[in-house]
Design an enzyme around this catalytic site. Sequence first.
Site, PDB file in Angstrom:
ATOM      1  N   ALA A  49       1.014  -1.274   0.027  1.00 50.84           N
ATOM      2  CA  ALA A  49       0.055  -0.016   0.209  1.00 50.84           C
ATOM      3  C   ALA A  49       1.082   1.112  -0.034  1.00 50.84           C
ATOM      4  CB  ALA A  49      -0.957   0.034   1.313  1.00 50.84           C
ATOM      5  N   PRO A  50       1.373   1.728  -1.390  1.00 52.59           N
ATOM      6  CA  PRO A  50       2.297   2.341  -1.471  1.00 52.59           C
ATOM      7  C   PRO A  50       2.180   3.864  -0.822  1.00 52.59           C
ATOM      8  CG  PRO A  50       1.482   2.358  -3.427  1.00 52.59           C
ATOM      9  CD  PRO A  50       0.521   1.413  -2.700  1.00 52.59           C
ATOM     10  N   CYS A  51       2.393   4.054   0.527  1.00 46.38           N
ATOM     11  CA  CYS A  51       2.347   5.395   1.084  1.00 46.38           C
ATOM     12  C   CYS A  51       3.383   6.439   0.977  1.00 46.38           C
ATOM     13  CB  CYS A  51       2.222   5.135   2.417  1.00 46.38           C
ATOM     14  SG  CYS A  51       3.369   4.219   3.336  1.00 46.38           S
ATOM     15  N   HIS A  52       4.407   5.861   0.125  1.00 47.28           N
ATOM     16  CA  HIS A  52       5.519   6.637  -0.345  1.00 47.28           C
ATOM     17  C   HIS A  52       5.165   7.596  -1.458  1.00 47.28           C
ATOM     18  CE1 HIS A  52       6.284   3.047  -2.770  1.00 47.28           C
ATOM     19  NE2 HIS A  52       6.491   3.763  -3.537  1.00 47.28           N
TER      20      HIS A  52
END
Length: 170
Positions: free
Chosen positions: A138-141
């Site tokens: 879940a690419p919070c970056h």
Amino acid sequence: MSRPARLFLDRAPSPIGELLIVTDETETLRALDFHDHEHRLHRLLKTHYGPLRPNVGAAPARIRDAVAAYFAGEFHALNSIAWATNGTTFQHAVWTALTQIPAGATITYSELARRAGRPLAIRAAGHANGSNPLSIVAPCHRVIGMDGALTGYGGGVERKRWLLAHEKAL
């Protein structure tokens, strides 16, 4: 979300530090974080799963292979990983919205709040983003400040910069 009967913790190499991969008895991903944030991982596991602690155990090959493929430049590989994690309805909306940001793209916290269905809940979206137990998957970056700044990232701003450059978002 349902509470798993068992959790397993595996470790996998990556170009930006060893990864901690937590799966359950159904081979579903429950959490993923970096080795130098193991304390945070265990805190999140305690929050979401109470006294249940992971035993050492191998992550399914398909999860390990998808993570390795991501680092080899096949960014879509992470989309094949089935995940489930406990959290509030809003947290799930935020984490799901994160999975819909394509590699190479970024959005702001206000856009994340909008995509999660609560456009005025920008700070809450930021908090849910910060408590994301599924780093990279879940690419919070891919969430940045309104001015384009690489605001905080649980894995560290340098890792965020590396991940965005890897995905050609910088």
